[in-house]
Design an enzyme around this catalytic site. Structure first.
Site, PDB file in Angstrom:
ATOM      1  N   ALA A  70       0.878  -1.166   0.000  1.00 22.53           N
ATOM      2  CA  ALA A  70       0.000   0.000   0.000  1.00 22.53           C
ATOM      3  C   ALA A  70       0.916   1.217   0.000  1.00 22.53           C
ATOM      4  CB  ALA A  70      -0.926   0.015   1.211  1.00 22.53           C
ATOM      5  N   CYS A 126      -6.040   0.587  -8.839  1.00 20.14           N
ATOM      6  CA  CYS A 126      -5.301   0.570  -7.576  1.00 20.14           C
ATOM      7  C   CYS A 126      -6.282   0.325  -6.424  1.00 20.14           C
ATOM      8  CB  CYS A 126      -4.589   1.890  -7.364  1.00 20.14           C
ATOM      9  SG  CYS A 126      -3.750   2.022  -5.771  1.00 20.14           S
ATOM     10  N   ILE A 187      -4.015  -8.461 -14.462  1.00 19.74           N
ATOM     11  CA  ILE A 187      -4.842  -7.726 -13.504  1.00 19.74           C
ATOM     12  C   ILE A 187      -3.969  -6.805 -12.643  1.00 19.74           C
ATOM     13  CG2 ILE A 187      -6.616  -9.508 -13.342  1.00 19.74           C
ATOM     14  CD1 ILE A 187      -5.192 -10.523 -10.769  1.00 19.74           C
ATOM     15  N   ASN A 188      -4.618  -5.844 -12.012  1.00 20.30           N
ATOM     16  CA  ASN A 188      -3.941  -5.146 -10.928  1.00 20.30           C
ATOM     17  C   ASN A 188      -4.056  -6.028  -9.685  1.00 20.30           C
ATOM     18  OD1 ASN A 188      -2.761  -3.137  -9.248  1.00 20.30           O
ATOM     19  ND2 ASN A 188      -3.667  -1.521 -10.500  1.00 20.30           N
ATOM     20  N   GLY A 261       6.322  -7.447 -12.467  1.00 20.58           N
ATOM     21  CA  GLY A 261       6.510  -6.466 -11.402  1.00 20.58           C
ATOM     22  C   GLY A 261       7.089  -7.070 -10.146  1.00 20.58           C
TER      23      GLY A 261
END
Length: 301
Positions: A70, A126, A187-188, A261
């Site tokens: 986060a 997000c 996907i996020n 990522g």
């Protein structure tokens, strides 16, 4: 030798691997490092209108099968971003990720950053920034409005990054396609939480974060499969891709390119080269001449 070259929305990528927007893409030096290590392209950290410091630490929790983060969309704002890239030239496609609270904010950013972007990725997903990302991107009508506004503001290709935190991701993909998106990425991260059993409270300062890494791969693969079966525009696969086998699965499921990522955080920058070498070896051993030969083979009845 099998070709890894990929062409998407008029842009040539040396190979299908792209550095994903997230933790390891804040500066030009990181983008250049990713390319040197084998990434065919780069997506920047999400850029907004005003600078944001992001959330206080802790912002990342490492789990056995991935990470919960986060970060709070830390970024220098569009003016700071332009200052940061001044003097740099990039010999690889630079996809600028942008976020906003309204379609007008997305359009404003696309207009201001078009000169430095080869394409835009719209952060509609997000899961931990109030008023942005997922809160907008869960509604097909808002996805449509944002994509349409950006397409009207720039001639650069537009990629809509979709959230998995929804009942049917294909509804979001269809809205993006109808509005003129050149591609979708999925996907996020999955909305998630971790709790310290001794402190007896959530570990992250924001409490809730986004889960990424190997643990989300089956969910991401299913989303890509569903989107590729439904849409006519390209799908860029994201989510837990850590090995060449993971990459090939996503390509077979219909992904035209892939974003990496969390694997960079877990395995290092060399993961791009390792995956590319594995994909090429697979193509040659199976008798294929290029990546495009295998895209979507698992969709066939």
């Amino acid at each position: 030798m099998a070709s890894l070259e990929v062409k998407l929305f008029g842009i040539r990528f040396e190979n299908p691997l792209i550095l994903a927007s997230g933790i390891n893409d804040k500066t030009p030096e990181q983008w250049i490092r990713a390319h040197e290590e084998g990434a065919g392209g780069v997506v920047t950290k999400s850029i907004g209108i005003e600078p944001r410091a992001g959330y206080d630490n802790p912002t990342i929790v490492e789990l056995p099968y991935g990470l919960i983060n986060a970060m709070g969309l830390p970024n220098p704002g569009w003016k700071g971003f332009l200052e940061m890239v001044e003097g740099y030239t990039f010999d690889f496609p630079l996809i600028v990720s942008i976020f906003g609270g309204t379609p007008e904010e997305f359009a404003f950013l696309a207009e201001k950053l078009s000169e430095v972007a080869n394409a835009f990725e719209l952060n509609l997903s997000c899961p931990h920034a109030k008023g942005y990302g997922m809160e907008i991107g869960q509604r097909p009508e808002m996805v449509y409005d944002v994509v349409k506004a950006v397409k009207d503001a720039t001639d650069r290709p537009v990629i809509a990054k979709l959230t998995p935190n929804t009942d049917d991701i294909t509804k979001l993909g269809l809205a993006a396609e109808k509005a003129g998106a050149d591609a979708v990425s999925a996907i996020n991260t999955l909305k998630a939480i971790a709790i310290d059993v001794y402190a007896k409270r959530p570990i992250l300062s924001n409490r809730v974060g986004g889960y990424s890494g190997p643990g989300v791969k089956p969910v991401a693969l299913r989303a890509v499969y569903d989107l590729a079966r439904t849409l006519d525009i390209p799908v860029i696969g994201i989510g837990g891709i850590t090995t060449w086998q993971d990459a090939v699965e996503f390509l077979l499921a219909g992904a035209s390119a892939l974003q990496i990522g969390t694997a960079v955080s877990l395995r290092g920058w060399g993961v791009f080269r390792e995956i590319n070498e594995g994909i090429r070896a697979y193509l040659e051993s199976e008798g294929f001449s290029s990546v495009s030969d295998i895209v979507g083979l698992a969709l066939e009845e």
